[in-house]
Design a protein around this motif. Structure first.
Motif, PDB file in Angstrom:
ATOM      1  N   LYS A  86       0.047  39.858  12.814  1.00 39.86           N
ATOM      2  CA  LYS A  86       0.962  40.659  13.354  1.00 39.86           C
ATOM      3  C   LYS A  86       2.451  40.835  12.218  1.00 39.86           C
ATOM      4  N   SER A  87       2.312  38.892  13.228  1.00 41.41           N
ATOM      5  CA  SER A  87       3.358  38.487  12.416  1.00 41.41           C
ATOM      6  C   SER A  87       4.129  37.574  11.817  1.00 41.41           C
ATOM      7  N   PRO A  88       4.352  36.141  10.769  1.00 35.03           N
ATOM      8  CA  PRO A  88       4.643  34.912  11.003  1.00 35.03           C
ATOM      9  C   PRO A  88       5.191  34.139  11.377  1.00 35.03           C
ATOM     10  N   ASP A  89       6.206  35.044  12.043  1.00 27.95           N
ATOM     11  CA  ASP A  89       7.001  34.555  13.358  1.00 27.95           C
ATOM     12  C   ASP A  89       5.703  34.024  15.199  1.00 27.95           C
ATOM     13  N   LEU A  90       5.547  34.595  14.901  1.00 23.60           N
ATOM     14  CA  LEU A  90       4.372  34.958  15.959  1.00 23.60           C
ATOM     15  C   LEU A  90       3.208  33.418  15.517  1.00 23.60           C
ATOM     16  N   HIS A  91       3.269  33.450  14.060  1.00 19.47           N
ATOM     17  CA  HIS A  91       1.701  32.738  14.049  1.00 19.47           C
ATOM     18  C   HIS A  91       2.825  31.588  14.365  1.00 19.47           C
ATOM     19  N   LEU A  92       3.808  30.838  13.570  1.00 22.67           N
ATOM     20  CA  LEU A  92       4.923  30.061  13.167  1.00 22.67           C
ATOM     21  C   LEU A  92       4.652  29.772  15.402  1.00 22.67           C
ATOM     22  N   ALA A  93       5.300  30.365  16.025  1.00 19.96           N
ATOM     23  CA  ALA A  93       5.531  30.162  17.805  1.00 19.96           C
ATOM     24  C   ALA A  93       3.921  29.708  18.201  1.00 19.96           C
ATOM     25  N   MET A  94       2.809  30.153  17.816  1.00 24.73           N
ATOM     26  CA  MET A  94       1.479  29.353  18.397  1.00 24.73           C
ATOM     27  C   MET A  94       1.135  27.952  17.206  1.00 24.73           C
ATOM     28  N   LEU A  95       2.033  27.960  16.510  1.00 22.27           N
ATOM     29  CA  LEU A  95       1.542  26.310  15.769  1.00 22.27           C
ATOM     30  C   LEU A  95       2.249  25.561  16.827  1.00 22.27           C
ATOM     31  N   LYS A  96       3.286  26.355  16.819  1.00 23.32           N
ATOM     32  CA  LYS A  96       4.847  24.864  17.132  1.00 23.32           C
ATOM     33  C   LYS A  96       4.132  24.808  19.190  1.00 23.32           C
ATOM     34  N   ALA A  97       3.222  25.881  20.076  1.00 19.10           N
ATOM     35  CA  ALA A  97       3.150  25.881  20.619  1.00 19.10           C
ATOM     36  C   ALA A  97       1.734  24.428  21.018  1.00 19.10           C
ATOM     37  N   CYS A  98       0.908  24.782  20.114  1.00 16.45           N
ATOM     38  CA  CYS A  98       0.253  23.724  19.456  1.00 16.45           C
ATOM     39  C   CYS A  98       0.757  22.627  19.780  1.00 16.45           C
ATOM     40  N   GLU A  99       1.697  22.075  18.790  1.00 18.17           N
ATOM     41  CA  GLU A  99       2.434  20.825  18.707  1.00 18.17           C
ATOM     42  C   GLU A  99       2.967  20.555  20.336  1.00 18.17           C
ATOM     43  N   ALA A 100       3.432  21.024  20.613  1.00 20.11           N
ATOM     44  CA  ALA A 100       3.801  21.032  21.944  1.00 20.11           C
ATOM     45  C   ALA A 100       2.952  20.586  22.960  1.00 20.11           C
ATOM     46  N   HIS A 101       1.293  20.986  22.931  1.00 14.34           N
ATOM     47  CA  HIS A 101       0.011  20.509  24.047  1.00 14.34           C
ATOM     48  C   HIS A 101      -0.538  19.930  23.436  1.00 14.34           C
ATOM     49  N   GLY A 102      -0.236  19.109  22.728  1.00 18.85           N
ATOM     50  CA  GLY A 102      -1.236  18.627  21.178  1.00 18.85           C
ATOM     51  C   GLY A 102      -2.771  18.783  21.322  1.00 18.85           C
ATOM     52  N   PHE A 103      -2.265  19.960  21.054  1.00 13.41           N
ATOM     53  CA  PHE A 103      -3.612  20.421  20.489  1.00 13.41           C
ATOM     54  C   PHE A 103      -3.643  20.435  18.628  1.00 13.41           C
ATOM     55  N   HIS A 104      -4.990  20.055  18.427  1.00 15.63           N
ATOM     56  CA  HIS A 104      -4.402  20.096  16.582  1.00 15.63           C
ATOM     57  C   HIS A 104      -5.588  21.051  15.857  1.00 15.63           C
ATOM     58  N   PRO A 105      -5.270  22.710  15.945  1.00 14.41           N
ATOM     59  CA  PRO A 105      -6.341  23.724  15.468  1.00 14.41           C
ATOM     60  C   PRO A 105      -6.901  23.412  13.955  1.00 14.41           C
TER      61      PRO A 105
END
Length: 339
Positions: free
Chosen positions: A189-208
């Protein structure tokens, strides 16, 4: 193929029916399957996983749309016999029919020859765990090699996934139980949403391990994933799964993109591990394999020329419906799948 010993993967999304009108490889090849090899399909590193992937893979959505299930099995096995080793799928494709047909195709030793990926929609632990187990039953396997959160297309998705009793718990449990080797996420849908998901992954210590995103010749001119998200994935060492090289055929309606050029462009984007392409006939499979065998990426001058030729048509996203409409948003049409 064991969980620890598979060699090489390959992925992709959407060449579309129009390819057969533009590319010709002869009636005999169309009737008899993939053309003779002109070299192997090249491989690339899949991020930091230590695995390699071929530049082309088989998408799962088109597989379930065939009127004849036996033809779907023939296409899947033809793809594997032709050198493709990564198969894409999703819990929600065609009411589960895509996974059921792929499960039938992977009997008789074919499962051991591929890296198998599927996706799930659930945002809470309970619905995600149920969908993961349903996918495994349909695919007739005890594990997939890659499991991905599907359709990160709304601002609330990262928060719901990482909430208490969220889908992240089901994904991590599946990996721990040996039901999945690697984990990732997808969205269109949007690059912003991908970047938000990456930020959330980093905040929760999850490394996709992987991220799937649209990459094609028109993307560069409108809400570009290539410009904004791809550099972040490369910086993090995340495997890049490109999809929608022809936007499910929509890019061809512009008359600014030829199928062969569109697929070659997508496969040439620097940093992409694999391009996922949809195949709905043996003829389309033959054409895609002919491009992939011995593939050499387009140079920067050729990529720039293709982007410039498509720029006017691409300016407002009218041919990238996955960005500008709900046409491709299965969880918008079925919010109950989110849990």
């Amino acid at each position: 193929m064991t969980r620890r010993g598979f060699v090489g993967w390959t992925m992709a999304a959407a060449v579309g029916q129009a390819m057969s009108q533009w590319l010709g490889f002869g009636e005999a090849q169309a009737a008899g399957g993939p053309p003779p090899a002109e070299g192997p399909i090249p491989r690339r590193p899949l991020g930091r996983t230590g695995e390699s992937v071929t530049v082309l893979g088989l998408g799962g959505s088109h597989i379930g749309r065939q009127a004849d299930p036996a033809e779907s099995v023939r296409i899947i096995r033809g793809a594997v016999d032709g050198g493709i080793t990564f198969l894409d799928n999703s819990w929600d494709y065609n009411g589960g029919e895509s996974e059921r047909r792929m499960g039938r195709a992977l009997k008789d030793g074919y499962r051991e020859r591929v890296c198998l990926m599927t996706k799930f929609d659930g945002r809470d632990q309970k619905s995600a765990a149920r969908q993961i187990d349903e996918s495994l039953r349909r695919l007739q396997t005890d594990h997939v090699d890659l499991l991905q959160f599907h359709e990160i297309i709304r601002p609330s998705d990262p928060e719901r996934i990482f909430a208490a009793h969220g889908a992240i718990e089901a994904a991590l449990a599946a990996r721990k139980a040996g039901k999945a080797r690697f984990l990732g996420f997808t969205g269109h849908k949007s690059p912003d949403l991908h970047l938000a998901m990456l930020k959330a992954c980093e905040a929760h210590g999850f490394h996709p391990d992987t991220v799937q995103l649209p990459l094609n010749v028109m993307d560069a001119s409108y809400e570009s994933f290539e410009a904004r998200v791809l550099p972040e994935l490369t910086r993090r060492g995340i495997g890049v799964l490109g999809m929608k090289p022809l936007g499910d055929g929509e890019l061809l309606r512009s008359h600014a993109v030829a199928p062969e050029d569109g697929l070659r462009y997508a496969m040439s984007v620097p940093g992409v591990s694999v391009t996922i392409t949809g195949v709905d006939s043996m003829e389309i499979l033959a054409q895609a394999l002919a491009i992939a065998r011995g593939f050499e990426p387009l140079d920067v001058r050729r990529r720039t020329a293709l982007r410039e030729a498509a720029a006017a048509a691409a300016a407002n996203g009218q041919y990238e419906l996955y960005k500008t409409s709900h046409h491709f948003d299965s969880t918008h049409q079925h919010p109950e799948w989110l849990g």
